[in-house]
Design a protein around this motif. Structure first.
Motif, PDB file in Angstrom:
ATOM      1  N   GLU A   1      18.556 -21.807  10.172  1.00  0.00           N
ATOM      2  CA  GLU A   1      17.324 -21.301  10.776  1.00  0.00           C
ATOM      3  C   GLU A   1      17.620 -20.753  12.172  1.00  0.00           C
ATOM      4  O   GLU A   1      18.437 -21.313  12.916  1.00  0.00           O
ATOM      5  CB  GLU A   1      16.293 -22.422  10.856  1.00  0.00           C
ATOM      6  CG  GLU A   1      14.894 -21.958  11.202  1.00  0.00           C
ATOM      7  CD  GLU A   1      13.884 -23.094  11.115  1.00  0.00           C
ATOM      8  OE1 GLU A   1      12.912 -22.975  10.354  1.00  0.00           O
ATOM      9  OE2 GLU A   1      14.095 -24.101  11.831  1.00  0.00           O
ATOM     10  N   THR A   2      16.966 -19.678  12.543  1.00  0.00           N
ATOM     11  CA  THR A   2      17.200 -19.067  13.848  1.00  0.00           C
ATOM     12  C   THR A   2      15.980 -18.281  14.293  1.00  0.00           C
ATOM     13  O   THR A   2      15.137 -17.889  13.476  1.00  0.00           O
ATOM     14  CB  THR A   2      18.424 -18.132  13.804  1.00  0.00           C
ATOM     15  OG1 THR A   2      18.606 -17.542  15.097  1.00  0.00           O
ATOM     16  CG2 THR A   2      18.235 -17.028  12.776  1.00  0.00           C
ATOM     17  N   THR A   3      15.909 -18.035  15.589  1.00  0.00           N
ATOM     18  CA  THR A   3      14.865 -17.166  16.131  1.00  0.00           C
ATOM     19  C   THR A   3      15.298 -15.711  15.959  1.00  0.00           C
ATOM     20  O   THR A   3      16.386 -15.431  15.429  1.00  0.00           O
ATOM     21  CB  THR A   3      14.620 -17.455  17.621  1.00  0.00           C
ATOM     22  OG1 THR A   3      15.779 -17.024  18.373  1.00  0.00           O
ATOM     23  CG2 THR A   3      14.371 -18.942  17.857  1.00  0.00           C
ATOM     24  N   ALA A   4      14.478 -14.801  16.461  1.00  0.00           N
ATOM     25  CA  ALA A   4      14.810 -13.378  16.380  1.00  0.00           C
ATOM     26  C   ALA A   4      15.972 -13.007  17.290  1.00  0.00           C
ATOM     27  O   ALA A   4      16.469 -11.883  17.232  1.00  0.00           O
ATOM     28  CB  ALA A   4      13.586 -12.538  16.722  1.00  0.00           C
ATOM     29  N   ASN A   5      16.421 -13.943  18.139  1.00  0.00           N
ATOM     30  CA  ASN A   5      17.610 -13.690  18.961  1.00  0.00           C
ATOM     31  C   ASN A   5      18.901 -13.899  18.184  1.00  0.00           C
ATOM     32  O   ASN A   5      19.981 -13.493  18.632  1.00  0.00           O
ATOM     33  CB  ASN A   5      17.616 -14.589  20.197  1.00  0.00           C
ATOM     34  CG  ASN A   5      16.598 -14.151  21.234  1.00  0.00           C
ATOM     35  OD1 ASN A   5      16.342 -12.960  21.395  1.00  0.00           O
ATOM     36  ND2 ASN A   5      15.999 -15.101  21.928  1.00  0.00           N
ATOM     37  N   GLY A   6      18.815 -14.566  17.011  1.00  0.00           N
ATOM     38  CA  GLY A   6      19.987 -14.777  16.187  1.00  0.00           C
ATOM     39  C   GLY A   6      20.962 -15.777  16.775  1.00  0.00           C
ATOM     40  O   GLY A   6      20.622 -16.554  17.670  1.00  0.00           O
ATOM     41  N   TYR A   7      22.192 -15.746  16.274  1.00  0.00           N
ATOM     42  CA  TYR A   7      23.224 -16.669  16.744  1.00  0.00           C
ATOM     43  C   TYR A   7      24.576 -15.941  16.760  1.00  0.00           C
ATOM     44  O   TYR A   7      24.780 -14.962  16.031  1.00  0.00           O
ATOM     45  CB  TYR A   7      23.297 -17.909  15.840  1.00  0.00           C
ATOM     46  CG  TYR A   7      23.501 -17.613  14.374  1.00  0.00           C
ATOM     47  CD1 TYR A   7      24.780 -17.460  13.840  1.00  0.00           C
ATOM     48  CD2 TYR A   7      22.409 -17.489  13.517  1.00  0.00           C
ATOM     49  CE1 TYR A   7      24.969 -17.191  12.498  1.00  0.00           C
ATOM     50  CE2 TYR A   7      22.588 -17.220  12.171  1.00  0.00           C
ATOM     51  CZ  TYR A   7      23.871 -17.067  11.671  1.00  0.00           C
ATOM     52  OH  TYR A   7      24.060 -16.798  10.335  1.00  0.00           O
ATOM     53  N   PRO A   8      25.511 -16.419  17.596  1.00  0.00           N
ATOM     54  CA  PRO A   8      26.815 -15.737  17.699  1.00  0.00           C
ATOM     55  C   PRO A   8      27.535 -15.697  16.357  1.00  0.00           C
ATOM     56  O   PRO A   8      27.501 -16.664  15.591  1.00  0.00           O
ATOM     57  CB  PRO A   8      27.579 -16.591  18.715  1.00  0.00           C
ATOM     58  CG  PRO A   8      26.510 -17.269  19.517  1.00  0.00           C
ATOM     59  CD  PRO A   8      25.389 -17.541  18.544  1.00  0.00           C
ATOM     60  N   LYS A   9      28.186 -14.590  16.100  1.00  0.00           N
ATOM     61  CA  LYS A   9      28.850 -14.443  14.806  1.00  0.00           C
ATOM     62  C   LYS A   9      30.140 -15.266  14.762  1.00  0.00           C
ATOM     63  O   LYS A   9      30.846 -15.441  15.766  1.00  0.00           O
ATOM     64  CB  LYS A   9      29.144 -12.977  14.509  1.00  0.00           C
ATOM     65  CG  LYS A   9      30.139 -12.310  15.451  1.00  0.00           C
ATOM     66  CD  LYS A   9      30.371 -10.857  15.036  1.00  0.00           C
ATOM     67  CE  LYS A   9      31.369 -10.181  15.968  1.00  0.00           C
ATOM     68  NZ  LYS A   9      31.625  -8.779  15.572  1.00  0.00           N
ATOM     69  N   GLY A  10      30.417 -15.811  13.571  1.00  0.00           N
ATOM     70  CA  GLY A  10      31.630 -16.559  13.344  1.00  0.00           C
ATOM     71  C   GLY A  10      32.661 -15.703  12.644  1.00  0.00           C
ATOM     72  O   GLY A  10      32.438 -14.514  12.376  1.00  0.00           O
ATOM     73  N   PRO A  11      33.801 -16.279  12.268  1.00  0.00           N
ATOM     74  CA  PRO A  11      34.893 -15.503  11.655  1.00  0.00           C
ATOM     75  C   PRO A  11      34.550 -14.939  10.279  1.00  0.00           C
ATOM     76  O   PRO A  11      35.201 -13.987   9.822  1.00  0.00           O
ATOM     77  CB  PRO A  11      36.035 -16.523  11.563  1.00  0.00           C
ATOM     78  CG  PRO A  11      35.364 -17.865  11.608  1.00  0.00           C
ATOM     79  CD  PRO A  11      34.172 -17.691  12.478  1.00  0.00           C
ATOM     80  N   PHE A  12      33.532 -15.508   9.631  1.00  0.00           N
ATOM     81  CA  PHE A  12      33.172 -15.022   8.292  1.00  0.00           C
ATOM     82  C   PHE A  12      31.839 -14.276   8.289  1.00  0.00           C
ATOM     83  O   PHE A  12      31.231 -14.071   7.233  1.00  0.00           O
ATOM     84  CB  PHE A  12      33.130 -16.196   7.314  1.00  0.00           C
ATOM     85  CG  PHE A  12      34.435 -16.933   7.201  1.00  0.00           C
ATOM     86  CD1 PHE A  12      35.514 -16.358   6.539  1.00  0.00           C
ATOM     87  CD2 PHE A  12      34.602 -18.175   7.795  1.00  0.00           C
ATOM     88  CE1 PHE A  12      36.722 -17.026   6.452  1.00  0.00           C
ATOM     89  CE2 PHE A  12      35.799 -18.847   7.703  1.00  0.00           C
ATOM     90  CZ  PHE A  12      36.880 -18.277   7.038  1.00  0.00           C
ATOM     91  N   ASP A  13      31.367 -13.901   9.470  1.00  0.00           N
ATOM     92  CA  ASP A  13      30.128 -13.123   9.588  1.00  0.00           C
ATOM     93  C   ASP A  13      30.474 -11.658   9.817  1.00  0.00           C
ATOM     94  O   ASP A  13      31.334 -11.327  10.645  1.00  0.00           O
ATOM     95  CB  ASP A  13      29.277 -13.634  10.758  1.00  0.00           C
ATOM     96  CG  ASP A  13      28.697 -15.008  10.492  1.00  0.00           C
ATOM     97  OD1 ASP A  13      28.203 -15.222   9.375  1.00  0.00           O
ATOM     98  OD2 ASP A  13      28.726 -15.853  11.414  1.00  0.00           O
ATOM     99  N   PHE A  14      29.797 -10.774   9.089  1.00  0.00           N
ATOM    100  CA  PHE A  14      30.031  -9.332   9.201  1.00  0.00           C
ATOM    101  C   PHE A  14      28.689  -8.591   9.313  1.00  0.00           C
ATOM    102  O   PHE A  14      28.286  -7.880   8.390  1.00  0.00           O
ATOM    103  CB  PHE A  14      30.832  -8.819   8.001  1.00  0.00           C
ATOM    104  CG  PHE A  14      32.141  -9.534   7.814  1.00  0.00           C
ATOM    105  CD1 PHE A  14      33.264  -9.156   8.530  1.00  0.00           C
ATOM    106  CD2 PHE A  14      32.227 -10.609   6.935  1.00  0.00           C
ATOM    107  CE1 PHE A  14      34.468  -9.826   8.366  1.00  0.00           C
ATOM    108  CE2 PHE A  14      33.439 -11.285   6.765  1.00  0.00           C
ATOM    109  CZ  PHE A  14      34.561 -10.887   7.484  1.00  0.00           C
ATOM    110  N   PRO A  15      27.994  -8.775  10.442  1.00  0.00           N
ATOM    111  CA  PRO A  15      26.680  -8.144  10.598  1.00  0.00           C
ATOM    112  C   PRO A  15      26.785  -6.615  10.668  1.00  0.00           C
ATOM    113  O   PRO A  15      27.835  -6.069  11.054  1.00  0.00           O
ATOM    114  CB  PRO A  15      26.165  -8.720  11.911  1.00  0.00           C
ATOM    115  CG  PRO A  15      27.390  -9.067  12.681  1.00  0.00           C
ATOM    116  CD  PRO A  15      28.395  -9.518  11.656  1.00  0.00           C
ATOM    117  N   ARG A  16      25.691  -5.950  10.317  1.00  0.00           N
ATOM    118  CA  ARG A  16      25.678  -4.484  10.322  1.00  0.00           C
ATOM    119  C   ARG A  16      25.974  -3.919  11.714  1.00  0.00           C
ATOM    120  O   ARG A  16      26.695  -2.936  11.849  1.00  0.00           O
ATOM    121  CB  ARG A  16      24.315  -3.990   9.831  1.00  0.00           C
ATOM    122  CG  ARG A  16      24.120  -4.224   8.362  1.00  0.00           C
ATOM    123  CD  ARG A  16      22.646  -4.331   7.986  1.00  0.00           C
ATOM    124  NE  ARG A  16      21.910  -3.097   8.167  1.00  0.00           N
ATOM    125  CZ  ARG A  16      20.630  -2.949   7.813  1.00  0.00           C
ATOM    126  NH1 ARG A  16      19.975  -3.980   7.281  1.00  0.00           N
ATOM    127  NH2 ARG A  16      20.009  -1.809   7.996  1.00  0.00           N
TER     128      ARG A  16
END
Length: 362
Positions: free
Chosen positions: A277-292
Motif C-alpha cells: 500500500e502507498t500514497t500517490a507519492n509512491g515508494y523508491p524503486k528496488g532492483p526488481f522494479d521497472f516503472p515507466r
C-alpha cells in the motif's frame, strides 16, 4: 466580439420538442383524451431528455442552453445563435424531436425548413454586420435530419449529423454517440459508427426489421472533428478518479501550453501495488522494479500529455510527477492522461484509486 480565444466557453444548445408523438396516439378517438395523453408524454419525454443531457454533458460543456417545449422556436434559436457567437463561444447544437424531408417540427406546429436555416445568417448580419456563427457540430436525432445537413453547413457549421430516412433508433444512438464523442474523444465518424453498431444489435433483439435498422444510421457531412477535450477556465476546479490498475486514465481535460494548474490528492488516500500500500507519492524503486518513468518513485501519480483523448499511440513525450500535490505550468498543449508509475506489464495486480482535484490557476 468574434474572435475565439482560450478564455471563451464551449456550450451546447438543446433544441427539443417531443410533441407527444407516439404510434398508439392515433388509435385514440376521443380528442380530449388524445390531447391529455400527448401532453403527458410530451412533458415526461422532454423532462427525461433534458435531465439526461444535463447529466451526461456535465463537466464537458461549460453551459447547456435548454430550448425545450415553448422555448423551441425559430426566433429563440436565432437569438441564441447570435448571442453565443457575439460572446465568442464555440457551441454545438443537439436537436431532439420530429422531422420530415428538409423540415424540423418546433413548438406549436411551427416548422423550421432548410430555407429558414439558410436565411438565419443573413438575418443575423442585418443586425450585426459581418457576423459568423461559431457553430461547430449539429446533431439531429429526428427523422430525415440528414436532409437538413447542407443548410446547417451553409451557415457555418463544421459538421452536421442526421438520418436521411425515418430514424427508428434515436436511442440508444444519441446517448452512445455523445458518450464516445464527448467523453471518450472519438471522432464524429467513429462515434457515429460505434453508436450505430450498439443500437443495431439492441434493436435487432427487439425484432426491428434490418432495412429499418440500416435506414436509421446517421450520416456525417462536413469535417470529421473531435470534441478536443474539456477546457477549464481560470479558477475552475474539476475532480477525476485515477485507477491504479489502468495503464492510461483518460481525463478528457485539454491543457494549453503556458497555462498553470494545481493538482491535489485529497485526504490520506492510498492504492496498492500487489499487497504493498502507498500514497500517490509512491515508494523508491528496488532492483526488481521497472516503472515507466524511471526517475519517479514506483506508484507515484504521474501526468502525461497526449494529442488525442483516447488514443494510446498519441503520447507526446511530455510527462510530469504529480504525487500528492503539484503546481505545474503546461509545457505542451494536449489531453491530460494519468497513471500510477508501474511497469507496463504489471498493472493487473494493482488496485485502488485516487480522487484528484485539478484547479486552473492562470
Amino acid at each position: 466580439r468574434q474572435n475565439l480565444n482560450i478564455e471563451n466557453m464551449r456550450n451546447l444548445i438543446l433544441l427539443q420538442e417531443n410533441s407527444g408523438q407516439v404510434a398508439f396516439i392515433n388509435s385514440i378517438s376521443n380528442t380530449t383524451v388524445k390531447n391529455i395523453v400527448k401532453g403527458f408524454i410530451d412533458k415526461v419525454a422532454e423532462t427525461f431528455e433534458s435531465i439526461k443531457t444535463s447529466l451526461q454533458m456535465a463537466g464537458h460543456y461549460d453551459s447547456i442552453i435548454n430550448l425545450t417545449d415553448v422555448r423551441c422556436t425559430k426566433n429563440n434559436l436565432l437569438s441564441e445563435l447570435i448571442r453565443q457567437s457575439k460572446d465568442g463561444n464555440m457551441f454545438d447544437l443537439l436537436i431532439l424531436g420530429h422531422g420530415n424531408n428538409k423540415q424540423l417540427m418546433l413548438h406549436d406546429n411551427e416548422v423550421l425548413t432548410d430555407v429558414h436555416v439558410k436565411a438565419m445568417l443573413t438575418q443575423a448580419r442585418k443586425l450585426h454586420p459581418g457576423m459568423k456563427f461559431n457553430l461547430r457540430l449539429v446533431y439531429m436525432c429526428n427523422c430525415y435530419g440528414g436532409t437538413m445537413s447542407d443548410a446547417w453547413l451553409s451557415i457555418g457549421a463544421k459538421t452536421s449529423i442526421g438520418c436521411n430516412n425515418v430514424n427508428y433508433m434515436p436511442e440508444p444512438q444519441t446517448t452512445h454517440f455523445f458518450d464516445d464523442f464527448v467523453k471518450k474523444g472519438y471522432s464524429v465518424v467513429d462515434a457515429c459508427n460505434r453508436s450505430f453498431d450498439v443500437s443495431n444489435a439492441w434493436w435487432k433483439v427487439t425484432g426491428l426489421p434490418e432495412k429499418d435498422r440500416r435506414g436509421s444510421k446517421l450520416t456525417v457531412k462536413g469535417e470529421n472533428i473531435r470534441f478536443e477535450g474539456r477546457r477549464m477556465t481560470v479558477g475552475e476546479v474539476l475532480q477525476r478518479n485515477i485507477y491504479a490498475s489502468n495503464t492510461h486514465n483518460y481525463t478528457s481535460i485539454y491543457l494549453m501550453n503556458g497555462e498553470k494548474y494545481e493538482f491535489k490528492v485529497t485526504g490520506s488516500q492510498k492504492w496498492k501495488n500487489g499487497v504493498r500500500e502507498t500514497t500517490a507519492n509512491g515508494y523508491p524503486k528496488g532492483p526488481f522494479d521497472f516503472p515507466r518513468q524511471k526517475d519517479y518513485n514506483v506508484m507515484t501519480l504521474v501526468g502525461e500529455i497526449f494529442n488525442d483523448s483516447n488514443n494510446v499511440l498519441s503520447f507526446t513525450g511530455t510527462h510530469f510527477k504529480i504525487g500528492t500535490a503539484k503546481t505545474w505550468t503546461a509545457t505542451k498543449s494536449g489531453f491530460l492522461v494519468c497513471h500510477a508509475n508501474d511497469g507496463l506489464p504489471f498493472y493487473a495486480d494493482n488496485s485502488g484509486k485516487m480522487s484528484i482535484s485539478i484547479k486552473r490557476i492562470s
